[in-house]
Design an enzyme around this catalytic site. Structure first.
Site, PDB file in Angstrom:
ATOM      1  N   ALA A  98       7.159  97.616 -22.962  1.00 59.18           N
ATOM      2  CA  ALA A  98       8.142  96.538 -23.146  1.00 59.18           C
ATOM      3  C   ALA A  98       9.101  96.597 -21.969  1.00 59.18           C
ATOM      4  O   ALA A  98       9.240  97.626 -21.314  1.00 59.18           O
ATOM      5  CB  ALA A  98       8.892  96.747 -24.460  1.00 59.18           C
ATOM      6  N   GLY A 137       4.402  99.695 -25.118  1.00 55.75           N
ATOM      7  CA  GLY A 137       3.876  98.400 -25.560  1.00 55.75           C
ATOM      8  C   GLY A 137       2.623  98.021 -24.803  1.00 55.75           C
ATOM      9  O   GLY A 137       1.777  97.284 -25.305  1.00 55.75           O
TER      10      GLY A 137
HETATM   11  N1  T1G Z   1      10.840  98.074 -18.300  1.00 53.10           N
HETATM   12  C1  T1G Z   1      11.585  97.619 -17.268  1.00 53.10           C
HETATM   13  N2  T1G Z   1      11.532  98.103 -16.010  1.00 53.10           N
HETATM   14  C2  T1G Z   1      10.669  99.113 -15.795  1.00 53.10           C
HETATM   15  C3  T1G Z   1       9.853  99.650 -16.811  1.00 53.10           C
HETATM   16  C4  T1G Z   1       9.966  99.082 -18.113  1.00 53.10           C
HETATM   17  N3  T1G Z   1       9.209  99.507 -19.125  1.00 53.10           N
HETATM   18  N4  T1G Z   1       9.113 100.662 -16.277  1.00 53.10           N
HETATM   19  C5  T1G Z   1       9.443 100.725 -14.979  1.00 53.10           C
HETATM   20  N5  T1G Z   1      10.377  99.815 -14.681  1.00 53.10           N
HETATM   21  C6  T1G Z   1      10.965  99.563 -13.362  1.00 53.10           C
HETATM   22  C7  T1G Z   1      11.814 100.731 -12.898  1.00 53.10           C
HETATM   23  O1  T1G Z   1      13.117 100.608 -13.408  1.00 53.10           O
HETATM   24  C8  T1G Z   1      11.743 100.564 -11.394  1.00 53.10           C
HETATM   25  O2  T1G Z   1      12.641  99.506 -11.065  1.00 53.10           O
HETATM   26  C9  T1G Z   1      10.332 100.039 -11.166  1.00 53.10           C
HETATM   27  O3  T1G Z   1       9.909  99.477 -12.424  1.00 53.10           O
HETATM   28  C10 T1G Z   1       9.365 101.137 -10.761  1.00 53.10           C
HETATM   29  O4  T1G Z   1       9.469 102.151 -11.758  1.00 53.10           O
HETATM   30  C11 T1G Z   1       7.549  97.933 -27.998  1.00 53.10           C
HETATM   31  C12 T1G Z   1       9.552  99.646 -27.397  1.00 53.10           C
HETATM   32  C13 T1G Z   1       5.447 102.932 -15.295  1.00 53.10           C
HETATM   33  C14 T1G Z   1       5.110 105.389 -14.939  1.00 53.10           C
HETATM   34  O5  T1G Z   1       8.566 104.054 -21.258  1.00 53.10           O
HETATM   35  O6  T1G Z   1       7.314 105.540 -17.087  1.00 53.10           O
HETATM   36  O7  T1G Z   1       7.203  99.714 -24.801  1.00 53.10           O
HETATM   37  O8  T1G Z   1      14.201 100.813  -9.592  1.00 53.10           O
HETATM   38  O9  T1G Z   1      10.364 103.892 -10.190  1.00 53.10           O
HETATM   39  O10 T1G Z   1       7.569 106.212 -10.537  1.00 53.10           O
HETATM   40  O11 T1G Z   1       6.657 100.016 -28.517  1.00 53.10           O
HETATM   41  O12 T1G Z   1       8.187 103.384 -14.501  1.00 53.10           O
HETATM   42  O13 T1G Z   1      12.302  99.525  -8.592  1.00 53.10           O
HETATM   43  O14 T1G Z   1      14.238  98.308  -9.616  1.00 53.10           O
HETATM   44  O15 T1G Z   1       9.530 104.497 -12.510  1.00 53.10           O
HETATM   45  O16 T1G Z   1       5.690 104.511 -10.150  1.00 53.10           O
HETATM   46  C15 T1G Z   1       7.729 102.073 -22.916  1.00 53.10           C
HETATM   47  C16 T1G Z   1       8.526 103.449 -18.484  1.00 53.10           C
HETATM   48  C17 T1G Z   1       8.835 101.081 -22.947  1.00 53.10           C
HETATM   49  C18 T1G Z   1       7.304 103.352 -19.383  1.00 53.10           C
HETATM   50  C19 T1G Z   1       5.920 103.919 -13.082  1.00 53.10           C
HETATM   51  N6  T1G Z   1       7.276 102.273 -21.557  1.00 53.10           N
HETATM   52  N7  T1G Z   1       8.158 103.443 -17.077  1.00 53.10           N
HETATM   53  O17 T1G Z   1       6.548 105.016 -12.452  1.00 53.10           O
HETATM   54  O18 T1G Z   1       7.924 103.750 -10.721  1.00 53.10           O
HETATM   55  S1  T1G Z   1       9.456 100.853 -24.584  1.00 53.10           S
HETATM   56  C20 T1G Z   1       7.786 103.268 -20.811  1.00 53.10           C
HETATM   57  C21 T1G Z   1       7.613 104.533 -16.482  1.00 53.10           C
HETATM   58  C22 T1G Z   1       8.164 100.119 -25.397  1.00 53.10           C
HETATM   59  C23 T1G Z   1       7.141  99.251 -27.434  1.00 53.10           C
HETATM   60  C24 T1G Z   1       8.241 100.054 -26.875  1.00 53.10           C
HETATM   61  C25 T1G Z   1       7.408 104.430 -15.006  1.00 53.10           C
HETATM   62  C26 T1G Z   1       5.948 104.173 -14.613  1.00 53.10           C
HETATM   63  P1  T1G Z   1      13.398  99.528  -9.613  1.00 53.10           P
HETATM   64  P2  T1G Z   1       9.406 103.671 -11.304  1.00 53.10           P
HETATM   65  P3  T1G Z   1       6.897 104.934 -10.889  1.00 53.10           P
END
Ligand code: T1G
Length: 681
Positions: free
Chosen positions: A63, A102
């Site tokens: 998400a 998500g």
């Molecule tokens: N939402 C918004 N922005 C995100 C994002 C996300 N889920 N994931 C990454 N970004 C942005 C981050 O802020 C950065 O922005 C850029 O993308 C690159 O990220 C309903 C409720 C995918 C492994 O927890 O683990 O789903 O600084 O620097 O090192 O059940 O990002 O460039 O402006 O981290 O290559 C669950 C979170 C959400 C995954 C990539 N998902 N993300 O790592 O790049 S809750 C997560 C990560 C959810 C549902 C529930 C990592 C990555 P900027 P980065 P990276």
């Protein structure tokens, strides 16, 4: 018309491709694309099966965390997922990159999942203080079973594609570079086999045996009580999986929703979502643009093979970067190499690496007894004794030995980088790279910017953190930089308070219940009172205990007594020493405080010092201080760190408490409190 979705049909197979950089988060644009694509192909009789894939670097990464707390927009994720799940045509999720949260939940409403070997899948919501709120707690147990599902969701770690295939999270591996083609071929094969379609939600075989067994779930929580201490999300995840097992699917989904809403509206998730962005914000340096050239770091030199030098070395070996390790004697070198090998052998014994990997990493070390061996490295990290004269002597020699264009870094934990740089003719190449012990474990890397350190060196140093699996936080030059400087206030406050009445165990318990792994006195006993030091000559409480040869856990106890199993108990001897020292200092005893008051007394001074760091320009932003303490001192992440936590307590309360302790609050803190503002946005 979707801005980020493309839909094409290949021999009756509809392919939906979403490309919404940077990570195809399931924000409104992505949801519109999914909704549009699936409606289009649902109604198209020429489309017999559908492949869902993503452009860019990854399948949906979850998400859009930045949307939380904002009014919902566009199609609701649950509705889009229901559309997919109830299609009468087979849907194949074709996964690359990191299908997380998500993103993987979307894959779970598809009938099948394939992934390239380099892909990772997982449900890391627990790291955000959440649970998988789009059906993950209800569907994952149906394909991997409740036990594996619980570990995957409470651990939050991504699962590599090969392992995911083994446990049933995916159905097949695709070939790197031909995911789309393999997705189409997989769909075509399904059509030829004409197997009846089964939705994940309808699968019962993996959960049937756990129905009506609350003791399994209660036992899981009991076994993990220590790991889950203070955290709400793992408990709610466990109860959601229990609902998946005991309730009909739709009721289970309702229960998941209730448990999710409890978390998303709570302070722990707000803090952890704040922290998610804080870690990434730390990489942004206002006057060093992201496109500043970074120098290649292919060969590293480390001076000092002690605890820090050895740990620092391991960070580079772990990512395949060779290290020339310099010591003054063969005996010191051999000792250092032995410790590194022992650390790796320990990991191998736990199955975390193979013996071959141990040998490969050890082979990357070039031991040396002279700094002349560092002539051609790209980066030198000095990790010798914390004495300015010695460091300046070393940097003076490095200046003559090491090629131009190499970075000269010191791991000093509090000394002046500018003074060290003054021993060289190239201060623009000198920087602080401050690791935290154990250096191969703690994820904080303080990059200390000297007055003359060049922007390329800063950009390279910040990027280096990511290369070796750490988070770089930029610090200015001051005694203790960021983490050590602010946390020294906690130690000071603890040593002050213990003289006034509260016992070491009361103080430690208050901080343990706040969320720290252990309190300051237990930590001192663990590290060793002789290591913590007796202060600069004047009589100290620590010194009085050391004078009785009470060095902590390792010898005769310290603030606590220890049995042969190192189980701590209150120490009458320590209590007497504390009383005598209080009398010597003329401090009145008898103060009694609640746990909450103890926490404020120890942690509000930390917040105050953090504000001073901002005023002095030592830290760029309040969230950097939170990142530094969470990663450098294991400050409980579910509080968001001291600055975010102070906002949640209320700044006026912090100001008033500081004043009642006789501590002058920092000007900015008083102003923010008066304005009803916040420290960490
Ligand atoms: N939402 C918004 N922005 C995100 C994002 C996300 N889920 N994931 C990454 N970004 C942005 C981050 O802020 C950065 O922005 C850029 O993308 C690159 O990220 C309903 C409720 C995918 C492994 O927890 O683990 O789903 O600084 O620097 O090192 O059940 O990002 O460039 O402006 O981290 O290559 C669950 C979170 C959400 C995954 C990539 N998902 N993300 O790592 O790049 S809750 C997560 C990560 C959810 C549902 C529930 C990592 C990555 P900027 P980065 P990276």
């Amino acid at each position: 018309m979707s801005e980020v979705g493309t839909y094409d049909v290949v021999d009756g197979i509809g392919v939906i491709t979403v490309d919404n950089p940077p990570v195809n988060a399931l924000g409104v644009k992505t949801r519109v694309a999914l909704d549009e694509g699936f409606r289009k192909f649902a109604d198209d009789p020429s489309v017999k099966a559908i492949v869902l894939t993503c452009g860019g670097r990854t399948f949906f990464a979850g998400a859009d965390i930045s949307e939380f707390g904002k009014p919902p927009q566009g199609p609701n994720l649950h509705e889009v997922m229901a559309l997919v799940e109830n299609l009468k045509k087979p849907v194949v999720a074709a996964i690359h990159g990191t299908a997380l949260g998500g993103g993987f939940e979307v894959a779970l409403v598809c009938h099948y999942r394939i992934a390239v070997p380099s892909a990772k899948v997982g449900l890391p919501e627990v790291a955000l203080g959440l649970l998988p709120g789009a059906g993950g707690t209800q569907r994952l147990p149906r394909i991997v079973g409740p036990e594996a599902a619980l570990d995957i969701m409470t651990g939050g770690k991504p699962v590599g594609a090969k392992k995911a295939l083994e446990v049933g999270m995916i159905d097949a591996l695709a070939t790197e570079g031909q995911l789309r083609e393999d997705g189409i071929a997989f769909a075509r094969k399904l059509l030829m086999e004409a197997k009846p379609l089964q939705r994940v939600r309808d699968r019962e075989d993996k959960i049937a045996d756990f129905r009506g067994k609350p003791e399994f779930f209660d036992g899981y929580l009991a076994r993990n009580a220590r790991a889950f201490r203070g955290l709400k999300a793992p408990v709610n995840i466990t109860r959601a999986v229990q609902a998946a097992v005991d309730l009909p699917f739709d009721e289970g989904m309702k229960r998941e929703r209730e448990l999710f809403l409890e978390l998303v509206s709570g302070p722990q998730s707000a803090a952890l979502r704040y922290y998610f962005f804080a870690e990434r914000q730390a990489a942004k340096i206002p006057d060093v643009p992201a496109d500043t050239p970074k120098l290649p770091i292919r060969k590293v030199g480390v001076i000092g093979a002690g605890t820090m030098g050895g740990g620092i070395t391991m960070n580079f070996l772990n990512v395949g970067i060779p290290v020339t390790l310099v010591e003054t004697t063969q005996e010191a070198l051999d000792r250092g190499l032995k410790v590194i090998r022992r650390n790796y052998e320990g990991s191998a014994a736990k199955g975390r690496m193979t013996q071959q990997q141990v040998e490969e990493r050890m082979a990357l070390i070039t031991p040396a007894l002279s700094m002349d061996a560092l002539a051609n490295v790209d980066l030198v990290i000095e990790a010798v004794f914390e004495e300015m004269g010695l460091k300046k002597e070393i940097f003076g020699k490095l200046d003559k030995i090491v090629r131009q264009g190499a970075i000269l870094a010191s791991n000093t934990s509090f000394l002046d980088i500018d003074e060290i740089a003054s021993a060289t003719s190239r201060p623009e190449w000198v920087v602080g790279l401050h690791f935290f012990s154990p250096a191969n474990v703690m994820r904080l890397l303080e990059v200390v910017r000297g007055a003359k350190t060049s922007k390329e060196v800063i950009a390279t140093s910040m990027d280096l953190g990511k290369t070796i699996g750490k988070v770089s936080v930029l610090a200015g030059v001051c005694f203790g930089f960021i983490a050590n400087r602010v946390m020294s206030k906690r130690s000071l406050a603890a040593n002050e308070l213990v003289l006034r009445g509260p016992t070491p165990q009361q103080i430690d318990k208050a901080l343990f219940d706040y969320g720290f792994a252990m309190g300051p006195f237990a930590m001192t006993d663990l590290v060793g009172l002789d290591v913590i030091g007796r202060g600069s000559g004047e009589r100290t409480l620590n010194g009085d205990l050391v004078a009785l040869d009470r060095l902590g856990q390792k010898k005769n106890g310290g603030y606590y007594d220890y049995d042969e199993k190192r189980k701590a108990s209150p120490s009458p001897v320590a209590a007497k020493v504390i009383e005598d020292f209080a009398a010597y200092k003329g401090i009145e005893r008898g103060l009694t405080l609640s746990d909450e008051e103890i926490v404020g007394r120890l942690l509000f001074p930390v917040v105050n010092e953090g504000v001073k760091l901002l005023e002095e320009g030592i830290a760029l932003r309040a969230s950097d201080i939170d990142v530094a303490l969470i990663l450098g001192y294991n400050w409980p992440a579910f509080t968001g760190g001291p600055m975010h936590w102070a906002d949640s307590v209320g700044l006026q309360k912090v100001v008033d408490s500081l004043r009642s302790m006789g501590i002058e609050p920092a000007k900015t803190l008083v102003e923010r409190a008066q304005q009803g503002g916040a420290l960490a946005k």
